[in-house]
Enzyme design. Sequence first.
Site, PDB file in Angstrom:
ATOM      1  N   LYS A 115       0.750  -1.189   0.075  1.00  0.00           N
ATOM      2  CA  LYS A 115      -0.089   0.204  -0.106  1.00  0.00           C
ATOM      3  C   LYS A 115       0.840   1.069   0.070  1.00  0.00           C
ATOM      4  O   LYS A 115       0.420   2.310  -0.731  1.00  0.00           O
ATOM      5  CB  LYS A 115      -1.001   0.110   1.111  1.00  0.00           C
ATOM      6  N   LYS A 197      -7.942 -12.044  -9.390  1.00  0.00           N
ATOM      7  CA  LYS A 197      -9.125 -12.125  -8.688  1.00  0.00           C
ATOM      8  C   LYS A 197      -9.954 -11.115  -9.017  1.00  0.00           C
ATOM      9  O   LYS A 197      -9.558  -9.797  -9.339  1.00  0.00           O
ATOM     10  CB  LYS A 197      -8.902 -11.974  -7.342  1.00  0.00           C
ATOM     11  N   LYS A 200     -13.124  -4.931  -6.408  1.00  0.00           N
ATOM     12  CA  LYS A 200     -13.909  -3.737  -6.479  1.00  0.00           C
ATOM     13  C   LYS A 200     -12.945  -2.559  -6.933  1.00  0.00           C
ATOM     14  O   LYS A 200     -13.413  -1.551  -7.418  1.00  0.00           O
ATOM     15  CB  LYS A 200     -14.814  -3.416  -5.273  1.00  0.00           C
TER      16      LYS A 200
END
Length: 334
Positions: A115, A197, A200
Amino acid sequence: MSEDKKIIFSGIQPSGFVTLGNYLGALNNWTKLQDEYNCLYCIADLHTITVRQEPAKFRKTARELLMQYIAVGLDPEINIMYYQSHVHQHAELSWILSCFTYMGELQRMTQFKEKSQKHSDNINAGLFTYPVLMASDILLYQTDLVPVGEDQRQHLEITREIANRFNKLYGDVFKIPEAYIGKVGARVMALQDPAKKMSKSDENKNNTIAIMDSPDVIMSKFKKAVTDSENEVRMSEDKPGVSNLLNIYCAVTGYTVEQAEKEFSSSGYGDFKKAVGEAVVAKLEPIQKKFHDLENNKDYIDSIIKNNTERASYLAERTLSKVKKKIGFTPKVR
Ligand code: TRP
């Protein structure tokens, strides 16, 4: 909560819409746990602000997430579903536990490394201490089991580490949680790129189905899903696109792979993709209807929020007050 059932805790961040992958991979299974376990599902909004959010959109997303939980069948009178920011004990325990967590441990977290690369303009301290907050979420409720995906395994590990460290100093304060290894849900892959995968946060909207997508949108996304050049509907490692669609089809219809392969043995990909789309639309239709009913029932949702916050706060306070006492903080004078 009945005392003889094990406690399951999980959280989802209100950082976007719920995908078909979230639904088939997690939420749909959670609905089957509600009788056997005491389940708490936290809408982890404190975690979400480690990345900048637009206030109005954030508020809407968080409200809709709760309604989607209820719409997929998580009963808000059986499960405890609440907002992390409504139960102040999370933030408070998080501070305390940060004093029992080492910099080196946090520096090793894979998600932090990833991140801070992705948001290199905003490597804030919250991004760094994120696992401590997550540990607090779990430990506040004396959780037995945490259903976690691969990406959160390391965070559960550090939670156990922190809990053990604290217990060693102060006695048995925290239950040591374990990963819940239950029936695994379907692993749904991106429609245009079945090597990764469904997510969203994917920039290509055609990769992802939201459970609230309209039937037209769903049909058009399945129509565009990648397959291969063979025109044979069969599960195989070298046919990732077709296999993903078969998995989705089986997950929503309840058919076995063999049954599905047989059904499409003489179909071309066009018909197959249309059938998968239609099956998904049919599965989501009652969920969408329930969602729209809830949208029109603001008072009901408000009462759920109020009631569940109270249930969660009561349990959280039991643990937090014990922690404070053990540490030696001065008791409040009443
Ligand atoms: N960090 C988790 C995620 O992004 C969400 C989360 C917050 C969570 N608190 C939790 C998951 C506690 C399990 C248990 O997916």
